[in-house]
Write a protein that holds these residues in place. Structure first.
Motif, PDB file in Angstrom:
ATOM      1  N   ASP A 107      11.786  21.951  10.579  1.00 29.80           N
ATOM      2  CA  ASP A 107      12.911  21.145  10.637  1.00 29.80           C
ATOM      3  C   ASP A 107      14.094  21.860  10.831  1.00 29.80           C
ATOM      4  O   ASP A 107      14.763  22.908   9.886  1.00 29.80           O
ATOM      5  CB  ASP A 107      12.921  20.255   9.561  1.00 29.80           C
ATOM      6  CG  ASP A 107      14.248  19.269   9.221  1.00 29.80           C
ATOM      7  OD1 ASP A 107      14.569  18.751  10.220  1.00 29.80           O
ATOM      8  OD2 ASP A 107      14.615  19.278   8.186  1.00 29.80           O
ATOM      9  N   TYR A 108      14.908  21.641  11.642  1.00 30.78           N
ATOM     10  CA  TYR A 108      16.471  22.460  12.022  1.00 30.78           C
ATOM     11  C   TYR A 108      17.296  21.311  11.937  1.00 30.78           C
ATOM     12  O   TYR A 108      17.313  20.684  12.460  1.00 30.78           O
ATOM     13  CB  TYR A 108      16.062  23.301  13.316  1.00 30.78           C
ATOM     14  CG  TYR A 108      15.186  24.169  13.590  1.00 30.78           C
ATOM     15  CD1 TYR A 108      15.306  25.467  13.418  1.00 30.78           C
ATOM     16  CD2 TYR A 108      14.000  23.695  13.982  1.00 30.78           C
ATOM     17  CE1 TYR A 108      14.357  26.501  13.875  1.00 30.78           C
ATOM     18  CE2 TYR A 108      12.965  24.495  14.550  1.00 30.78           C
ATOM     19  CZ  TYR A 108      13.296  26.069  14.333  1.00 30.78           C
ATOM     20  OH  TYR A 108      12.057  26.745  14.636  1.00 30.78           O
ATOM     21  N   LEU A 153      15.212  24.514   7.696  1.00 31.36           N
ATOM     22  CA  LEU A 153      16.188  25.234   7.896  1.00 31.36           C
ATOM     23  C   LEU A 153      17.479  24.365   8.055  1.00 31.36           C
ATOM     24  O   LEU A 153      17.739  23.479   8.708  1.00 31.36           O
ATOM     25  CB  LEU A 153      16.098  26.142   9.281  1.00 31.36           C
ATOM     26  CG  LEU A 153      14.984  27.612   9.195  1.00 31.36           C
ATOM     27  CD1 LEU A 153      13.744  26.696   8.898  1.00 31.36           C
ATOM     28  CD2 LEU A 153      15.331  28.165  10.523  1.00 31.36           C
ATOM     29  N   ARG A 154      18.875  25.164   7.435  1.00 27.19           N
ATOM     30  CA  ARG A 154      20.019  24.327   7.638  1.00 27.19           C
ATOM     31  C   ARG A 154      21.033  25.506   7.903  1.00 27.19           C
ATOM     32  O   ARG A 154      21.331  26.212   7.027  1.00 27.19           O
ATOM     33  CB  ARG A 154      20.365  23.731   6.063  1.00 27.19           C
ATOM     34  CG  ARG A 154      19.481  22.641   5.713  1.00 27.19           C
ATOM     35  CD  ARG A 154      19.655  21.394   6.890  1.00 27.19           C
ATOM     36  NE  ARG A 154      18.722  20.347   6.376  1.00 27.19           N
ATOM     37  CZ  ARG A 154      17.748  20.053   7.039  1.00 27.19           C
ATOM     38  NH1 ARG A 154      17.234  21.025   8.132  1.00 27.19           N
ATOM     39  NH2 ARG A 154      17.142  19.016   6.680  1.00 27.19           N
ATOM     40  N   TYR A 196      23.040  24.186  14.656  1.00 23.50           N
ATOM     41  CA  TYR A 196      22.033  23.101  15.187  1.00 23.50           C
ATOM     42  C   TYR A 196      22.678  21.859  14.788  1.00 23.50           C
ATOM     43  O   TYR A 196      23.512  21.510  13.933  1.00 23.50           O
ATOM     44  CB  TYR A 196      20.892  23.460  14.127  1.00 23.50           C
ATOM     45  CG  TYR A 196      20.146  24.699  14.409  1.00 23.50           C
ATOM     46  CD1 TYR A 196      18.954  24.607  15.568  1.00 23.50           C
ATOM     47  CD2 TYR A 196      20.187  25.770  13.940  1.00 23.50           C
ATOM     48  CE1 TYR A 196      18.209  25.696  15.589  1.00 23.50           C
ATOM     49  CE2 TYR A 196      19.159  27.029  14.202  1.00 23.50           C
ATOM     50  CZ  TYR A 196      18.347  26.883  14.955  1.00 23.50           C
ATOM     51  OH  TYR A 196      17.895  27.910  15.391  1.00 23.50           O
ATOM     52  N   SER A 244      16.723  19.708  15.064  1.00 23.05           N
ATOM     53  CA  SER A 244      15.623  19.983  15.999  1.00 23.05           C
ATOM     54  C   SER A 244      14.381  20.031  15.300  1.00 23.05           C
ATOM     55  O   SER A 244      14.359  20.003  13.957  1.00 23.05           O
ATOM     56  CB  SER A 244      15.421  21.297  16.615  1.00 23.05           C
ATOM     57  OG  SER A 244      16.711  21.455  17.604  1.00 23.05           O
ATOM     58  N   ASP A 294      14.548  18.837  20.652  1.00 25.24           N
ATOM     59  CA  ASP A 294      15.764  19.143  20.333  1.00 25.24           C
ATOM     60  C   ASP A 294      17.049  18.233  20.672  1.00 25.24           C
ATOM     61  O   ASP A 294      16.798  17.577  21.750  1.00 25.24           O
ATOM     62  CB  ASP A 294      16.183  20.531  21.192  1.00 25.24           C
ATOM     63  CG  ASP A 294      15.421  21.813  20.770  1.00 25.24           C
ATOM     64  OD1 ASP A 294      15.618  22.268  19.686  1.00 25.24           O
ATOM     65  OD2 ASP A 294      14.460  21.960  21.501  1.00 25.24           O
TER      66      ASP A 294
END
Length: 268
Positions: free
Chosen positions: A151-152, A209-210, A214, A217, A234
């Motif tokens: 997870d972005y 992920l942070r 971004y 995504s 995305d």
């Protein structure tokens, strides 16, 4: 019949796109708008369109004093559950685009909606292409048991995982077979780096992920011996992809009693 819509989060990223979109539909009308920071102002002017005569309310309770049919919520994780339960209590159908709710929260909302005989549609992502990503991933999970989700999102996103990743992982956990990966309980070093299990049973490992740059995504990664499959969505910088799916949910929510999760439930 005209569907009268209350937009909570009317001046937010998605709300600013939905307010004019709702007004442009022949079968919908904006009945109310909620934004605490912009209370008292015309909701049309706030989103860059001509005045529409709908004054922004400071609270949902105030907005629901006017007759309406559907609440659309794109607010904050700490607000959305109370908003949904209040709207259900007042006999409104609800469309939830805000992320941050868990299985227990959805259970309470479902029970309340059934008791009040109204419908609720909640989706981690109302984008049509994100919905297709989920559908394709669920197809793959029937054949490939080993899957994890990445997870972005931007550095400032307040919830983790995102609603998109959480909904995907929970759905994958319901259909995939047992993973062949070593259980996290048997991992040495720093087991937390293996992510968090999301969903029923053993769950699906999700890694959030942070980072700056971004938007949003989401990847479902599948593995078999000597081959891999990645299914990824995305999102761009515009809220436009979420408008069509939300409008579809507004039109269909009255057909439902209780809670339905995921836009894919409506696509067929």
């Amino acid at each position: 019949m005209t569907i009268r819509v209350v937009m909570a989060g009317a001046t937010g990223w998605v709300g600013k796109a939905l307010v004019p979109a709702i007004g442009a539909q022949g079968d919908m009308a904006l009945a109310g708008a909620v934004s605490r920071s912009s209370a008292g102002q015309d909701s049309g002017l706030l989103v860059g369109m001509p005045a529409n005569g709908i004054t922004v309310s400071a609270s949902l309770a105030e907005a629901l004093e006017v007759p309406s049919d559907v609440l659309v919520d794109y607010t904050k994780p700490h607000l959305v559950k109370d908003h949904a339960l209040l709207a259900i209590e007042k006999g409104r159908h609800v469309v939830i685009g805000t992320s941050g709710l868990g299985a227990t929260d959805f259970g309470e909302i479902d029970a309340a909606a059934r008791a009040n005989r109204v419908g609720v549609i909640a989706a981690g992502n109302f984008s049509i292409t994100a919905t297709l990503m989920k559908r394709f991933a669920l197809m793959a999970a029937k054949y490939v048991p080993d899957v994890e989700v990445i997870d972005y999102a931007g550095a400032k996103k307040p919830d983790a995982p995102s609603g998109t990743a959480r909904e995907l992982a929970e759905a994958l956990a319901d259909v995939r077979k047992a993973s062949t990966a070593r259980p996290v309980s048997e991992v040495s070093g720093v087991p937390g780096t293996r992510g968090a299990a999301v969903g029923s049973g053993e769950g699906v490992q999700v890694h959030a992920l942070r980072l700056p740059s971004y938007i949003l995504s989401c990847e479902a990664l599948f593995g078999l011996p000597d081959e891999r499959l990645t299914i990824r969505h995305d999102a761009g910088s515009s809220a436009a992809p979420y408008v069509a799916g939300t409008l579809l949910a507004i039109r269909r929510v009255h057909e439902i009693t209780g809670l339905v999760r995921g836009l894919d439930a409506l696509m067929d």
